[in-house]
Motif scaffolding. Structure first.
Motif, PDB file in Angstrom:
ATOM      1  N   ASP A 272     -60.005 -89.803 -49.417  1.00  0.00           N
ATOM      2  CA  ASP A 272     -59.491 -88.455 -49.639  1.00  0.00           C
ATOM      3  C   ASP A 272     -60.625 -87.437 -49.675  1.00  0.00           C
TER       4      ASP A 272
ATOM      5  N   GLU B 205     -60.745 -84.527 -46.908  1.00  0.00           N
ATOM      6  CA  GLU B 205     -60.709 -83.131 -47.363  1.00  0.00           C
ATOM      7  C   GLU B 205     -61.861 -82.348 -46.764  1.00  0.00           C
TER       8      GLU B 205
ATOM      9  N   ALA C 114     -60.980 -81.605 -43.069  1.00  0.00           N
ATOM     10  CA  ALA C 114     -59.610 -81.133 -42.845  1.00  0.00           C
ATOM     11  C   ALA C 114     -59.563 -79.999 -41.834  1.00  0.00           C
TER      12      ALA C 114
ATOM     13  N   SER D 167     -69.584 -85.573 -48.025  1.00  0.00           N
ATOM     14  CA  SER D 167     -68.537 -84.594 -47.746  1.00  0.00           C
ATOM     15  C   SER D 167     -69.130 -83.238 -47.395  1.00  0.00           C
TER      16      SER D 167
ATOM     17  N   ARG E 131     -68.672 -81.293 -43.758  1.00  0.00           N
ATOM     18  CA  ARG E 131     -67.882 -80.062 -43.775  1.00  0.00           C
ATOM     19  C   ARG E 131     -68.526 -78.975 -42.909  1.00  0.00           C
TER      20      ARG E 131
END
Length: 544
Positions: free
Chosen positions: A86, A90, A93, A170, A174
């Motif tokens: 997750d 995220e 996304a 992450s 991103r």
């Protein structure tokens, strides 16, 4: 208005209720550049990064950041029940949404507006690397040492280091315009640090990174901002004595700049000292020092008086001028520069002559903490202990200094050997004492603390300042055997450098355990250096 592709800090100040942390900080980070933010613990690095991220509001000053600025703090908070997958999904996304948009538009290409939007989405996908996204995720997870961790694992079941690395992964995945990182190499092994260096060097936006990792900074930073006071007397050579002094170049260039500043300060101090001695000598002059003439027998009384009066006036004028200039010199005095760290004497180690080891072990082990170990440490050697977390580096030091009895094997240390140890973290039973109470004026003489700081109780000092007190204790009375456990913890980078240089001239024996890659990189250059590699504890032998 500054460019949106820059991070700009303009006149930022911040105070907590009990003390000021930041004063008039100003600098900028250009697109495609990495700037390192350095300073000992308590200097305000994390505070400044929180202000930049919007977590804190400055008392004064203005912050400019690009529209999408990624931020990772030292302590990261993630949903404990969420699986690692997750966290990663995220982060990507926005890229997955481009893929969904392409799929949605592909059935509407007969509409000119939809066809135009489809072309734009394809261009975005190409530019962002969407078609290689899954491979990119695998590359990042592997690079940060997470390839073996199942993405179905809830975050609460991971170690703190693993959670920290997933947070970093992450952020790397991103899409961002700028990055602000606080100690990003914490919990990374050498391979992970090298991977992060490659990522930041290839990043197109501005990067501001606070770090104590000298190797990392030397490889990645094009400039540094030092939140510790500049190495210069106030007003000296145009170098202000305030926070936020900027240095161009790598960490190695920063060290050279500091050394040059120290030399300039010393030269100014020496020049001032010579001028003061000259003026003091002039102020002590007598009439006989000014006029040296032989008085003839035929000289009249009026002539004698003329010469005497002239000598008196000249002497008074010179003395007054010298005293005035001395007064100005005293009011604008350049203080002596802090001296580099030094050990106060060479320990008397009589066993050196007969060649007896200073530490001898055979089959030495501690249950679940240290695998059986046999070794000899000769007088004057400098031994670097390496090994992963849990291999027993600190445990071995505790056995050597007698704080921890071994469960098996033998250890021999001559009775007349004086042992001193610097622990990973400092412990003080009485925080009401001052550094002067504990170590005396040497802490000021070595430039470790100012006179004002040396008279403050320990509970009012930062972790870095308390660390300097521990260091001063060892410097004041050097032992025969010096045990150092992560000695650069909580120290400013410049002070860590001075400590290492002080060890170069230390004639005693050193056993050092560290994760500091900068130390390890330079260790083999020392003629008395040796490395001991500890193996991790055999999991099959651990008791349940």
């Amino acid at each position: 208005m500054p460019s949106p592709l820059h991070i700009n800090i303009d006149g930022v100040s911040f105070s907590y209720p009990t003390h000021r942390v930041l004063t008039d900080i100003s600098f900028s980070v250009s697109a495609g550049k990495v700037t390192g933010l350095i300073g000992e613990n308590g200097a305000g690095k994390s505070t400044l990064l929180k202000i930049i991220s919007g977590t804190l509001t400055p008392d004064a000053g203005v912050i400019y950041t690009p529209p999408i600025t990624g931020f990772i703090a030292q302590e990261i908070s993630l949903p404990p029940e969420a699986p690692a997958a997750d966290v990663i999904e995220e982060a990507v996304a926005e890229l997955r949404a481009i893929e969904s948009r392409i799929e949605d538009l592909s059935g509407k290409l007969d509409n000119p507006a939809a066809a135009e939007a489809f072309d734009r989405a394809l261009a975005q996908a190409e530019e962002s690397g969407l078609w290689d996204l899954d491979a990119r995720i695998a590359t990042v997870l592997s690079g940060l040492g997470l390839a073996e961790v199942s993405l179905h694992t809830p975050l609460r079941e991971m170690s703190g280091g693993q959670r920290r690395r997933f947070a970093l992964a992450s952020l790397v995945l991103r899409p961002t315009d700028a990055l602000v990182l606080d100690e990003p190499t914490n919990h990374l092994d050498d391979a992970g640090v090298d991977f992060l260096i490659g990522e930041l060097n290839a990043y197109s936006g501005p990067v501001l990174v606070a770090s104590h990792d000298r190797y990392f900074l030397d490889q990645v930073a094009q400039s540094l901002v030092d939140l510790d006071p500049a190495l210069s007397p106030e007003g000296g050579d145009g170098l202000p004595i305030h926070q936020g002094t900027s240095f161009s170049g790598s960490f190695s260039h920063y060290l050279k700049a500091r050394e040059d500043a120290r030399h300039r300060w010393q030269e100014r101090y020496n020049s001032q000292k010579q001028e003061k001695e000259r003026l003091e000598s002039r102020a002590r002059q007598q009439e006989s020092d000014i006029f040296h003439h032989n008085t003839s027998k035929s000289e009249t009384k009026s002539a004698k008086k003329f010469f005497a009066d002239r000598a008196a006036r000249t002497q008074a004028h010179r003395v007054k001028s010298a005293l005035n200039r001395l007064d100005v010199l005293e009011r604008q005095a350049v203080p002596p520069p802090p001296q580099p760290l030094r050990f106060q004497g060479i320990p008397d180690t009589p066993i050196t002559a007969v060649g007896e080891p200073i530490v001898w072990t055979r089959g030495l082990g501690v249950d679940q903490r240290l695998e059986p170990l046999s070794m000899k440490v000769q007088p004057g050697e400098q031994l670097l202990i390496l090994g992963p977390n849990g291999a027993g580096k600190s445990t071995l030091l505790s056995v050597i200094d007698g704080k921890l009895p071994p469960d098996r094997g033998e250890i021999r240390i001559p009775e007349d050997i004086r042992i001193g140890r610097l622990n990973q973290d400092d412990y003080w039973p009485n925080l009401a004492k001052t550094p002067l109470d504990i170590v005396g004026p040497i802490i000021i003489e070595l430039g470790l603390l100012s006179e004002a700081q040396a008279t403050m109780p320990l509970h009012d000092l930062s972790l870095g300042q308390r660390r300097r007190v521990s260091l001063a204790q060892l410097l004041a009375q050097p032992p025969d055997l010096l045990l150092l456990d992560e000695p650069t913890n909580h120290l400013s980078l410049a002070l860590a450098e001075e400590l290492e240089h002080a060890l170069d001239s230390y004639q005693g024996t050193v056993v050092l355990a560290t994760h500091d890659r900068w130390i390890r990189k330079r260790w083999l250059e020392h003629p008395r250096a040796r490395i001991l590699q500890l193996e991790p504890i055999n999991a099959s032998l651990r008791q349940p």
